[in-house]
Design an enzyme around this catalytic site. Sequence first.
Site, mmCIF file in Angstrom:
data_model
loop_
_atom_site.group_PDB
_atom_site.id
_atom_site.type_symbol
_atom_site.label_atom_id
_atom_site.label_comp_id
_atom_site.label_asym_id
_atom_site.label_seq_id
_atom_site.Cartn_x
_atom_site.Cartn_y
_atom_site.Cartn_z
ATOM 1 C CE1 TYR A 71 90.540 45.137 68.731
ATOM 2 C CE2 TYR A 71 90.902 43.738 66.814
ATOM 3 C CZ TYR A 71 90.598 44.971 67.349
ATOM 4 O OH TYR A 71 90.350 46.025 66.511
ATOM 5 C CG HIS B 279 94.303 49.661 69.101
ATOM 6 N ND1 HIS B 279 94.014 48.393 69.536
ATOM 7 C CD2 HIS B 279 93.181 50.106 68.500
ATOM 8 C CE1 HIS B 279 92.770 48.085 69.211
ATOM 9 N NE2 HIS B 279 92.237 49.111 68.578
#
Length: 267
Positions: free
Chosen positions: A39, A97
């Site tokens: 991110y 992730h």
Amino acid sequence: MTIPAFGLGTFRLKDDVVIASVKTALELGYRAVDTAQIYGNEGAVGQAIEESGVPRKELFITTKIWTENLSKDKLLLSLKESLEKLRTDYVDLTLIHWPSPGDAVSVEEFMQALLEAKEQGLTREIGISNFTIPLMEKAISTVGAENIATNQIELSPYLQNRKVVDWAKDHGIHITSYMTLAYGKALQDEVIAGIADKHNATAAQVILAWAMGEGYAVIPSSTKRENLASNLLARDLQLDDEDKKAIAALNCNDRLVSPEGLAPDWD
């Protein structure tokens, strides 16, 4: 440690925008914050948390290891870098992730490295994200279901992922829902709107209450104070059986997140 049922997502929020969102959320009473290495906002999230003045022990911070950092020689180092950015000695939950594209790093290798991170105290709990049933099987055989705190998957009224959810439940793995509002598409749904009118609630509250009622944790994001405050009220909304049946009927396997070269073969 129980995963908080309600948290703040920070996907696609950067710099001053994410700082404001996190600070406002913490001020309103949020205590769980979800971020990820990819991110590019861990530093800003860490700054917001530090400046909020909320004691670290009251918070539940989640981050996620990116695919480039899955090998055993990179995973721990990358997590330590994440901790520095987040200005904390540990995170409460660290997730893989995405599974390694093309199985370049085996599930066994990265799950063992993640367990090592837990044993070193870098993270209180570990888990997975975007894992299919075969991938969950491999993860369980490597570290045991008791060491997998959650599988964070795309899950909305339009993608209810029952096969994965039921398998995970049968094997003692909790589910965290992301993209619960289907990029906002579900907020326009007539069925959801009808349920919202019935309960004098918002469409977002109905969807989030539905997901939590199914036993999932949710991590909606927002940059607006009124939406952050409103979403939090979903914790108090109780849907009835009629509402749940109506939402169950919306399932149409509408997957919104399936990046080419990254996504596994979905169940």
